[in-house]
Design an enzyme around this catalytic site. Sequence first.
Site, PDB file in Angstrom:
ATOM      1  N   CYS A   1       9.057  36.745  48.075  1.00 35.57           N
ATOM      2  CA  CYS A   1       8.538  36.345  49.498  1.00 35.57           C
ATOM      3  C   CYS A   1       7.649  35.058  49.643  1.00 35.57           C
ATOM      4  O   CYS A   1       7.694  34.395  50.431  1.00 35.57           O
ATOM      5  CB  CYS A   1       8.200  37.593  50.371  1.00 35.57           C
ATOM      6  SG  CYS A   1       9.334  38.781  51.045  1.00 35.57           S
TER       7      CYS A   1
ATOM      8  N   CYS B   1       5.320  39.715  47.510  1.00 35.76           N
ATOM      9  CA  CYS B   1       5.902  39.626  46.006  1.00 35.76           C
ATOM     10  C   CYS B   1       6.169  38.379  46.091  1.00 35.76           C
ATOM     11  O   CYS B   1       6.318  37.356  46.850  1.00 35.76           O
ATOM     12  CB  CYS B   1       7.342  40.623  46.512  1.00 35.76           C
ATOM     13  SG  CYS B   1       8.479  39.772  47.123  1.00 35.76           S
TER      14      CYS B   1
END
Lengths: 381, 381
Positions: free
Chosen positions: A334, A331
Amino acid sequence: MPVFMPVGTAASVKAVEQGVLETIGVGGHGAEIILANTYHLYLRPGHEVVRRMGGVHRFMSWERPMLTDSGGFQVFSLSGLRKVTPEGVEFRSHLDGSKHFFSPERSMDVQIALGADIAMVFDECVETPASWERTRESMGLTHDWARRSKDHFEAHKHEVPWFEAATQEQRQEQKRDAGVLPLRQAQGQNDKLNDELRGKTQSLFGIVQGGMYADLRKESAERLVEMELPGYAIGGLAVGEPREVTREMIARTLEFLPKDKPRYVMGVGYPDEIEEYAKMGVDMMDCVLPTRAGRHGLVFARDADGGVVRMNIKRREYAEDSGPIDASCGCMVCGRYSRAYLRHLFVAGEPLGLTLNSVHNLHFYLATMSRVRAELAEAGS
Amino acid sequence: MPVFMPVGTAASVKAVEQGVLETIGVGGHGAEIILANTYHLYLRPGHEVVRRMGGVHRFMSWERPMLTDSGGFQVFSLSGLRKVTPEGVEFRSHLDGSKHFFSPERSMDVQIALGADIAMVFDECVETPASWERTRESMGLTHDWARRSKDHFEAHKHEVPWFEAATQEQRQEQKRDAGVLPLRQAQGQNDKLNDELRGKTQSLFGIVQGGMYADLRKESAERLVEMELPGYAIGGLAVGEPREVTREMIARTLEFLPKDKPRYVMGVGYPDEIEEYAKMGVDMMDCVLPTRAGRHGLVFARDADGGVVRMNIKRREYAEDSGPIDASCGCMVCGRYSRAYLRHLFVAGEPLGLTLNSVHNLHFYLATMSRVRAELAEAGS
């Protein structure tokens, strides 16, 4: 299918922008479908406002599919002082205490005004725990209300705000086919609506009740299926009962629901639950958990074995942790931000913290479902 | 230049994600430079934490230029019970009442640990209104502190967290030039830092004080310029004085600041002010207004004549207004969301409302500066 539906209670998935919702998940494909709450939108801004704005899709600028619940669950869980009669439910708004009345007919009117792709029949949610007798009585009311919901929906489904737009579009299409209008002129504002919606009406799904009693679940499923609805939900679960009971009720209900129609379990659950239920045959699930947990600083990650880890991002141990929430996660959060920064945002009360935690958790849920879909496809082939 | 700097008080431009900040403004070029507050980051998460995380750029994942203020203004405006001596300022945290001490040396240590591209000398902000005598006395202290700031900065500037990384990088570069290391190995985590920063130290800007007295402003500017700093700010304005006074003080100070170095007016202002001051020769401005106003539902638009309109998005008249905030605005918010939806988000207390209002306002400010730059270039050519 199966899909997880992020919850956009008041026509906003809390703290997450629609453009971001369209790009989270594996491959940046975004959420396939989101849910909005009928009870909340009825109270604020009001369903007639949403209707006049062209329906909830256009109101919130979300072109992909949407589902509205019936308002029943919120009336029973959020509103004060309610009175249930066979006719419907009188309740007080949790916002200002004002008095309102929801019936199957009223719920349909409101949901047609909102104009999500999928509407739900109005059901009674029995308190938990409840006796077999009390549950059976409530279930009977739910079946009666389902019938009334369907009858009213069929009589009024053409009143959905995008119905007229669709017929106008169709008329233009006919003219275009006849060579009257050049293509360019026929492309109007309606392009913004999901192509698949044009000229269609909403789909009304049924809701199976029956509490924690397998025999009642079976009976409820059978009664609902007789109504020949385009999809069926299993309601009244994840309301405090042990998880084995949830699982058993789902299993004992799924048997009696047709496999060729969407089967939807409402309001579940933790990441391992949605995976488990999807593998049992559930096609749709929704839950506020990824966003609500995110706003409370709880984020999900996977351990080396693929197990789910719940991290409380505000813990001191993350204060100088330069790693992402989950190194295996693809994502945006992250990919860019450290645990240390996320902890700082949360501790400092920065609104960005709510957003980033929510985006990560939603991605985590969608990525889980992507993997489950791949595994199911693999197993099926 | 000129540029407007969004304020990221606690290493976050409130409610706006860094990826969004990188794409707002005309042509999607994003904010050129943002500001973070030394006082806030010193208290939370602590400057030593930020240093150990590689400095504020890496901590918040913002690769473009940054500026930190000296902490002086916040100490004087936010903290309780403070005691000023020639040595520095003792103050209590607005968060927990704990006692702290800031001196020019301490402010430099903190700002070097944070590692923004531009640091500011520590200054005293005199109360408003203040007599000529009181203002002159305070200005003298500010000059003394500026000298001490510069001395301490020069002695410690190599302690900036990215300094070591840069020299290591340079060493690798030398090795690479000598054919010892393949190119790929030399590209490391440091790639994330702005290329222009490598091997450099921070720039320390001076701050002109002198309250609302033109003779003191002149004296202060001259004293600061003698210190040969790489840029000069005009502080102590927009603290409640009439706007004509702000404008006059800026004009009467700019005369004495070198045109070939950045000239920065701190803490201004409304959109028409930033345009006016930029045209007077100001190169840099910062203000919390676009984000703070956005969080209070105040958004900016332009009328047909290009004048600035302030809209209170929560007004009932917008409840069913399907138009954007500003039809002439090229921002993501105006391209996608209606006034009706923004009003709904704000009234419903949805966090997305804060984000969208802030994004629009920041775009409005950056677009204003883009236009001013074009006009100045036109006038200059």
